[in-house]
Every structure is written in C-alpha cells, then in structure tokens.
Design an enzyme around this catalytic site. Structure first.
Site, PDB file in Angstrom:
ATOM      1  CB  SER A 143       2.744  -4.558   3.844  1.00  0.00           C
ATOM      2  OG  SER A 143       1.528  -4.512   4.552  1.00  0.00           O
ATOM      3  CG  LEU A 144      -1.275  -5.468  -0.874  1.00  0.00           C
ATOM      4  CD1 LEU A 144      -2.450  -6.391  -0.711  1.00  0.00           C
ATOM      5  CD2 LEU A 144      -1.658  -4.147  -1.504  1.00  0.00           C
ATOM      6  CD  GLN A 146      -3.194   0.614   2.058  1.00  0.00           C
ATOM      7  OE1 GLN A 146      -3.424  -0.556   2.332  1.00  0.00           O
ATOM      8  NE2 GLN A 146      -3.921   1.612   2.526  1.00  0.00           N
ATOM      9  CG  HIS A 187       2.440  -3.993   9.213  1.00  0.00           C
ATOM     10  ND1 HIS A 187       2.376  -5.354   8.997  1.00  0.00           N
ATOM     11  CD2 HIS A 187       2.218  -3.401   8.022  1.00  0.00           C
ATOM     12  CE1 HIS A 187       2.114  -5.568   7.707  1.00  0.00           C
ATOM     13  NE2 HIS A 187       2.013  -4.406   7.109  1.00  0.00           N
ATOM     14  CD  GLN A 208       1.738  -9.345   5.820  1.00  0.00           C
ATOM     15  OE1 GLN A 208       0.532  -9.097   5.886  1.00  0.00           O
ATOM     16  NE2 GLN A 208       2.391  -9.439   4.679  1.00  0.00           N
ATOM     17  NE  ARG A 221      -2.869  -7.963   4.926  1.00  0.00           N
ATOM     18  CZ  ARG A 221      -2.082  -6.944   4.622  1.00  0.00           C
ATOM     19  NH1 ARG A 221      -2.463  -6.066   3.704  1.00  0.00           N
ATOM     20  NH2 ARG A 221      -0.913  -6.791   5.226  1.00  0.00           N
TER      21      ARG A 221
END
Length: 310
Positions: free
Chosen positions: A90-91, A9, A199, A248, A115
């Site tokens: 991440s994503l 992102q 996160h 995660q 998510r």
C-alpha cells in the site's frame, strides 16, 4: 537474489527511526529534508508522538515513508546490498518507488501527505470499516462479500497471505461479512482499528483528487522493477507509475501474489526496510523457504552486518 520491501500503514510506532537518526548523520538528514518538504516537524512526531497525532492517516503516511527512507539510506551507506526488485504494501509502494529512483523523496512525502488526507476525507467517519478475516481463502471471501453487500459495498482490500485477507466497505456490510465468515468457519473475523475503508471503491473520491497532484510531479526512469500492488507484476516503465498509483487507492493490495511473483523471478531473500516487521511475518507464510531480514533500528542493522551472507 534480493528484494527490498517497504511497510505500509499499521507499522508505525512512537520512537520509530530515532536511534538511526541519533547514530547516523545520513538518517538525520532524511528527517531534516522531510521537515523542510512538509513544512512541519514530522521528525518530532516520529520520535515523540503524541500517539493520537501519529495515528492520523495524513501524518502516519509521511511518517512511515520518512522512517523507511532513513533506514534505506543507512542500509545503503553501511552495506553493499542492492535489490533486484522492490515492492511495498500500500503506502509502502511509494517508498519502493523512491528506492527505485522513480520518485524523489520530497515529492513522495508531499504526495503521501495529501493521499492520507484525501483517503481520510473520502468517507465520513463511521461510515466505512475494515476487517481481518483469518482462515478463509480468496474465492470464498469474494463470494462471502458479495452475499454480505446487499445494496452496500464490501470487498477484499488486502490479500496479505494464505488465510489472511482484509475486507473493506460500508460498516454495516463489513459487519455482515464478519458474521458470515464466522458461520463458515473462519478462525478469526474482527473489525480493525482504522478510520476509513482503504483500498475499496469507496475511496474513489480520494483517487480523483490524487490524480492531478500526481500529474504535477516528474517520474524518472526506474533503476530496478517495482512489483506493483495493483498488478502483482514487475513494472520498469515510468510512464505507467502514475496510473498504477491512482488505481492503487481503490484496488486491493495483492501482496501474496506479489511475493509469489518475486519467488518465481528468483528472489530468495527479502529485506524489510522501515518500522516494524509486519511484512516479514506475511512473507514467511507465503514463501517458507525465503530468507528474511529487516532494518528499522540500529540492532537490526547490526544483525544484517553480522550475517555471513552479506
């Protein structure tokens, strides 16, 4: 040795993937599958916006995933490149898992849509924040966050590159950490324009909601190892994928360690696949000797095809 890396992102922009779709049938088919899987016109959102809708986390995540996989399919069709490792920020780890054959594209799209929704809903708007701290290293950031937390939450969220760390937590605690960082000589310390403290442990409700959704999908054997955000180590065991994706959500992204691990394993070239070139900039600061390429549109594909080493 090559690694394919996929952005997360923050890499989105209106018009992403449009010229790939207009020039390559295989990219067009990716967006058509995405529309069918999600039940709305994600292609139009990627190509035309509006920006406000594209910035919503529940839309951003599937939009970046779709664009990344469209670029991947074009790269695979137009070159003979194949990765020894894949990784995503991440994503982007979901895109990496699709590239490694562990997740189907359709399953990954549906999961990242949920998510994004769960992460947005985990913390009321304004309660959480994120900030970028430049010029302060890891151990000092951890100590700084501990001092700023008081009875709230603030901790490292993204270890992006040497001297570039993102923190996340309660808004007041993040602001206290920013002031401490400035007092201790940070080059820059600034709030980021994000809608939730990704996160961080404040995302625990999102992780809890995501687990049963992930347990419904099939994870297939991986065709190459994925360097995971949580461990910064290669994983080729499909039985660990769901557990690592759940962890995660709340755990920091260990991107700098992930690149150093791939360097140790013999990776010399990184191909960033998807919108933007954010990861290429980070990787250059982590491994100055690395060769960097990217594909997110037709001109970048042509540069790859014109390289003497392809």
């Amino acid at each position: 040795m090559d690694a394919f890396v996929f952005p997360g992102q923050g890499s989105q922009y209106q018009g992403m993937g449009k010229d790939l779709s207009e020039n390559f049938k295989i990219a067009q088919l990716v967006y058509e599958e995405a529309n069918d899987s999600l039940g709305f016109d994600i292609k139009a959102l990627c190509f035309s916006g509006p920006e406000d809708a594209l910035k919503l986390t529940a839309n951003t995540q599937p939009a970046i995933l779709a664009t990344s996989i469209a670029a991947l399919r074009v790269l695979q069709a137009e070159t003979n490149l194949s990765p020894s490792f894949v990784a995503g920020h991440s994503l982007g780890e979901y895109s990496a898992l699709v590239a490694a054959g562990a997740l189907t594209f359709a399953d990954a799209l549906r999961i990242v849509r949920k998510r994004g929704t769960y992460m947005q809903e985990a913390v009321p708007f304004g309660v959480g924040a994120m900030a970028a701290i430049l010029g302060v290293e890891g151990d000092a950031i951890v100590e700084l966050c501990e001092q700023a937390a008081a009875d709230e939450v603030v901790a490292p969220a993204n270890f992006n590159s040497p001297g570039q760390i993102v923190i996340a937590g309660h808004t007041a605690a993040v602001k206290r950490a920013i002031e401490l960082a400035k007092e201790r000589g940070a080059k820059r310390a600034m709030l980021l324009p994000v809608s939730a403290p990704f996160h961080s442990i404040l995302m625990a409700p999102a992780a809890q909601r995501l687990l049963p959704e992930l347990n419904l999908i099939t994870v297939s054997p991986l065709t190459c190892p994925v360097i995971t955000n949580v461990e910064a180590l290669p994983n080729d065991d499909e039985s660990k994928v769901i557990e690592l994706l759940v962890k995660q959500v709340c755990a920091p992204v260990r991107w700098d360690e992930s690149i150093l691990k791939m360097k140790d394993l013999g990776v010399t070239r990184y191909i960033e696949i998807g919108p933007g070139k954010v990861l290429s900039g980070l990787i250059k600061r982590i491994d100055r000797a690395a060769t960097l390429k990217n594909i997110g549109d037709v001109p970048s594909l042509e540069k790859i095809q014109g390289s003497s080493d392809i």
